[in-house]
Design a protein around this motif. Structure first.
Motif, PDB file in Angstrom:
ATOM      1  N   GLU A  89       0.827  -1.204   0.000  1.00  0.00           N
ATOM      2  CA  GLU A  89       0.000   0.000   0.000  1.00  0.00           C
ATOM      3  C   GLU A  89       0.863   1.256   0.000  1.00  0.00           C
ATOM      4  OE1 GLU A  89      -2.682  -0.490   3.302  1.00  0.00           O
ATOM      5  OE2 GLU A  89      -4.139  -1.539   2.057  1.00  0.00           O
ATOM      6  N   LEU A  90       1.955   1.263   0.769  1.00  0.00           N
ATOM      7  CA  LEU A  90       2.853   2.417   0.790  1.00  0.00           C
ATOM      8  C   LEU A  90       3.441   2.679  -0.587  1.00  0.00           C
ATOM      9  CD1 LEU A  90       4.795   1.911   4.143  1.00  0.00           C
ATOM     10  CD2 LEU A  90       3.069   3.657   3.652  1.00  0.00           C
ATOM     11  N   GLU A  91       3.740   1.614  -1.306  1.00  0.00           N
ATOM     12  CA  GLU A  91       4.319   1.765  -2.640  1.00  0.00           C
ATOM     13  C   GLU A  91       3.321   2.320  -3.650  1.00  0.00           C
ATOM     14  OE1 GLU A  91       5.792  -2.201  -3.195  1.00  0.00           O
ATOM     15  OE2 GLU A  91       7.700  -1.746  -2.204  1.00  0.00           O
ATOM     16  N   SER A  92       2.027   2.343  -3.286  1.00  0.00           N
ATOM     17  CA  SER A  92       0.986   2.812  -4.209  1.00  0.00           C
ATOM     18  C   SER A  92       0.668   4.298  -4.061  1.00  0.00           C
ATOM     19  CB  SER A  92      -0.301   1.996  -3.999  1.00  0.00           C
ATOM     20  OG  SER A  92      -0.944   2.387  -2.787  1.00  0.00           O
ATOM     21  N   ILE A  93       1.339   4.992  -3.146  1.00  0.00           N
ATOM     22  CA  ILE A  93       1.045   6.402  -2.900  1.00  0.00           C
ATOM     23  C   ILE A  93       2.309   7.240  -3.098  1.00  0.00           C
ATOM     24  CG2 ILE A  93      -0.846   5.841  -1.309  1.00  0.00           C
ATOM     25  CD1 ILE A  93       1.038   6.593   1.008  1.00  0.00           C
ATOM     26  N   ASP A 130      -2.470   8.926   5.016  1.00  0.00           N
ATOM     27  CA  ASP A 130      -3.748   8.227   5.207  1.00  0.00           C
ATOM     28  C   ASP A 130      -4.807   8.696   4.228  1.00  0.00           C
ATOM     29  OD1 ASP A 130      -2.894   6.556   7.384  1.00  0.00           O
ATOM     30  OD2 ASP A 130      -2.898   8.363   8.622  1.00  0.00           O
ATOM     31  N   VAL A 131      -4.705   9.925   3.748  1.00  0.00           N
ATOM     32  CA  VAL A 131      -5.624  10.426   2.732  1.00  0.00           C
ATOM     33  C   VAL A 131      -5.415   9.641   1.438  1.00  0.00           C
ATOM     34  CG1 VAL A 131      -6.241  12.426   1.315  1.00  0.00           C
ATOM     35  CG2 VAL A 131      -5.799  12.723   3.751  1.00  0.00           C
ATOM     36  N   PHE A 132      -4.163   9.492   1.027  1.00  0.00           N
ATOM     37  CA  PHE A 132      -3.881   8.759  -0.206  1.00  0.00           C
ATOM     38  C   PHE A 132      -4.265   7.283  -0.084  1.00  0.00           C
ATOM     39  CE2 PHE A 132      -0.857  12.332  -0.854  1.00  0.00           C
ATOM     40  CZ  PHE A 132      -1.374  12.798  -2.051  1.00  0.00           C
ATOM     41  N   LEU A 133      -3.958   6.674   1.061  1.00  0.00           N
ATOM     42  CA  LEU A 133      -4.323   5.269   1.256  1.00  0.00           C
ATOM     43  C   LEU A 133      -5.840   5.090   1.251  1.00  0.00           C
ATOM     44  CD1 LEU A 133      -1.693   4.270   3.950  1.00  0.00           C
ATOM     45  CD2 LEU A 133      -1.742   3.547   1.557  1.00  0.00           C
ATOM     46  N   SER A 134      -6.555   6.015   1.884  1.00  0.00           N
ATOM     47  CA  SER A 134      -8.017   5.949   1.906  1.00  0.00           C
ATOM     48  C   SER A 134      -8.588   6.168   0.514  1.00  0.00           C
ATOM     49  CB  SER A 134      -8.592   6.982   2.879  1.00  0.00           C
ATOM     50  OG  SER A 134      -8.168   6.703   4.192  1.00  0.00           O
ATOM     51  N   ALA A 135      -8.011   7.095  -0.229  1.00  0.00           N
ATOM     52  CA  ALA A 135      -8.479   7.364  -1.591  1.00  0.00           C
ATOM     53  C   ALA A 135      -8.345   6.119  -2.467  1.00  0.00           C
ATOM     54  CB  ALA A 135      -7.707   8.530  -2.198  1.00  0.00           C
ATOM     55  N   ASN A 136      -7.289   5.351  -2.267  1.00  0.00           N
ATOM     56  CA  ASN A 136      -7.129   4.103  -3.017  1.00  0.00           C
ATOM     57  C   ASN A 136      -8.250   3.119  -2.711  1.00  0.00           C
ATOM     58  OD1 ASN A 136      -4.794   4.952  -4.272  1.00  0.00           O
ATOM     59  ND2 ASN A 136      -3.419   3.861  -2.897  1.00  0.00           N
ATOM     60  N   LYS A 137      -8.807   3.201  -1.511  1.00  0.00           N
ATOM     61  CA  LYS A 137      -9.863   2.271  -1.114  1.00  0.00           C
ATOM     62  C   LYS A 137     -11.250   2.730  -1.547  1.00  0.00           C
ATOM     63  CE  LYS A 137      -7.231   0.317   2.649  1.00  0.00           C
ATOM     64  NZ  LYS A 137      -7.222  -0.184   4.000  1.00  0.00           N
ATOM     65  N   LYS A 186     -11.966   4.711  -4.066  1.00  0.00           N
ATOM     66  CA  LYS A 186     -11.953   4.828  -5.528  1.00  0.00           C
ATOM     67  C   LYS A 186     -12.645   6.111  -5.989  1.00  0.00           C
ATOM     68  CE  LYS A 186     -10.239   0.606  -5.865  1.00  0.00           C
ATOM     69  NZ  LYS A 186      -8.843   0.480  -5.831  1.00  0.00           N
ATOM     70  N   GLN A 187     -13.112   6.107  -7.215  1.00  0.00           N
ATOM     71  CA  GLN A 187     -13.735   7.291  -7.817  1.00  0.00           C
ATOM     72  C   GLN A 187     -15.099   7.621  -7.239  1.00  0.00           C
ATOM     73  OE1 GLN A 187     -12.371   9.385 -10.069  1.00  0.00           O
ATOM     74  NE2 GLN A 187     -10.470   8.223 -10.003  1.00  0.00           N
ATOM     75  N   SER A 188     -15.774   6.639  -6.663  1.00  0.00           N
ATOM     76  CA  SER A 188     -17.146   6.869  -6.189  1.00  0.00           C
ATOM     77  C   SER A 188     -17.210   7.348  -4.740  1.00  0.00           C
ATOM     78  CB  SER A 188     -17.970   5.588  -6.330  1.00  0.00           C
ATOM     79  OG  SER A 188     -17.370   4.539  -5.599  1.00  0.00           O
ATOM     80  N   GLY A 189     -16.076   7.476  -4.070  1.00  0.00           N
ATOM     81  CA  GLY A 189     -16.055   7.934  -2.686  1.00  0.00           C
ATOM     82  C   GLY A 189     -15.421   9.308  -2.578  1.00  0.00           C
ATOM     83  N   ARG A 190     -15.206   9.735  -1.339  1.00  0.00           N
ATOM     84  CA  ARG A 190     -14.618  11.049  -1.101  1.00  0.00           C
ATOM     85  C   ARG A 190     -13.725  10.988   0.132  1.00  0.00           C
ATOM     86  NH1 ARG A 190     -18.716  15.777  -0.230  1.00  0.00           N
ATOM     87  NH2 ARG A 190     -19.625  14.580  -1.886  1.00  0.00           N
ATOM     88  N   VAL A 191     -12.544  11.608   0.032  1.00  0.00           N
ATOM     89  CA  VAL A 191     -11.604  11.680   1.152  1.00  0.00           C
ATOM     90  C   VAL A 191     -11.172  13.136   1.299  1.00  0.00           C
ATOM     91  CG1 VAL A 191      -9.401  10.893   2.089  1.00  0.00           C
ATOM     92  CG2 VAL A 191     -10.769   9.345   0.689  1.00  0.00           C
TER      93      VAL A 191
END
Length: 128
Positions: free
Chosen positions: A57-61, A101-108, A110-115
């Motif tokens: 997950e860290l590598e994805s942000i 945590d914003v970036f990690l949450s955004a990955n979860k 996706k486009q249909s949510g909001r962080v």
């Protein structure tokens, strides 16, 4: 009341410097080593792993959002999933710092949510 204002200014100053430097040897898990050994010379990525963040997950942000100043991985303790929007707010990270945590949450969510990330330090918000 004056003491509270002084404390707020000191916090803003300290975390502003951390944002500008991109790392800190003074996060709450350094240098005391509360996370399984001394972290005083550890890179922010390693500190994040030590306090519970998942390597993949860290590598994805953005690497710049990983400052090594946290004391846990709060995203591990909540069930965040796609489309997450609660009362039109979504996921809110208060004290979001560089945005890990914003970036990690955004990955979860996706486009249909909001962080939303909220921080009192302008430099941290600019970094995120």
């Amino acid at each position: 009341m004056k003491d509270q204002q002084i404390i707020k200014e000191k916090v803003r100053e300290r975390y502003g410097k951390i944002a500008l430097a991109g790392t800190s040897s003074e996060g709450c898990c350094t240098p005391s080593g509360c996370c399984g050994g001394s972290n005083s010379d550890a890179a922010p990525f390693q500190i994040a792993k030590n306090i519970g963040y998942n390597t993949k997950e860290l590598e994805s942000i953005p690497e710049s959002s990983i400052l090594g100043v946290g004391c846990g991985a709060p995203v591990n303790f909540v069930d965040i999933h796609g489309g997450e929007v609660v009362a039109d707010i979504g996921v809110a990270d208060i004290g979001s710092g560089g945005g890990i945590d914003v970036f990690l949450s955004a990955n979860k969510v996706k486009q249909s949510g909001r962080v939303i990330g909220i921080d009192m330090t302008v430099e941290m918000l600019e970094k995120a």
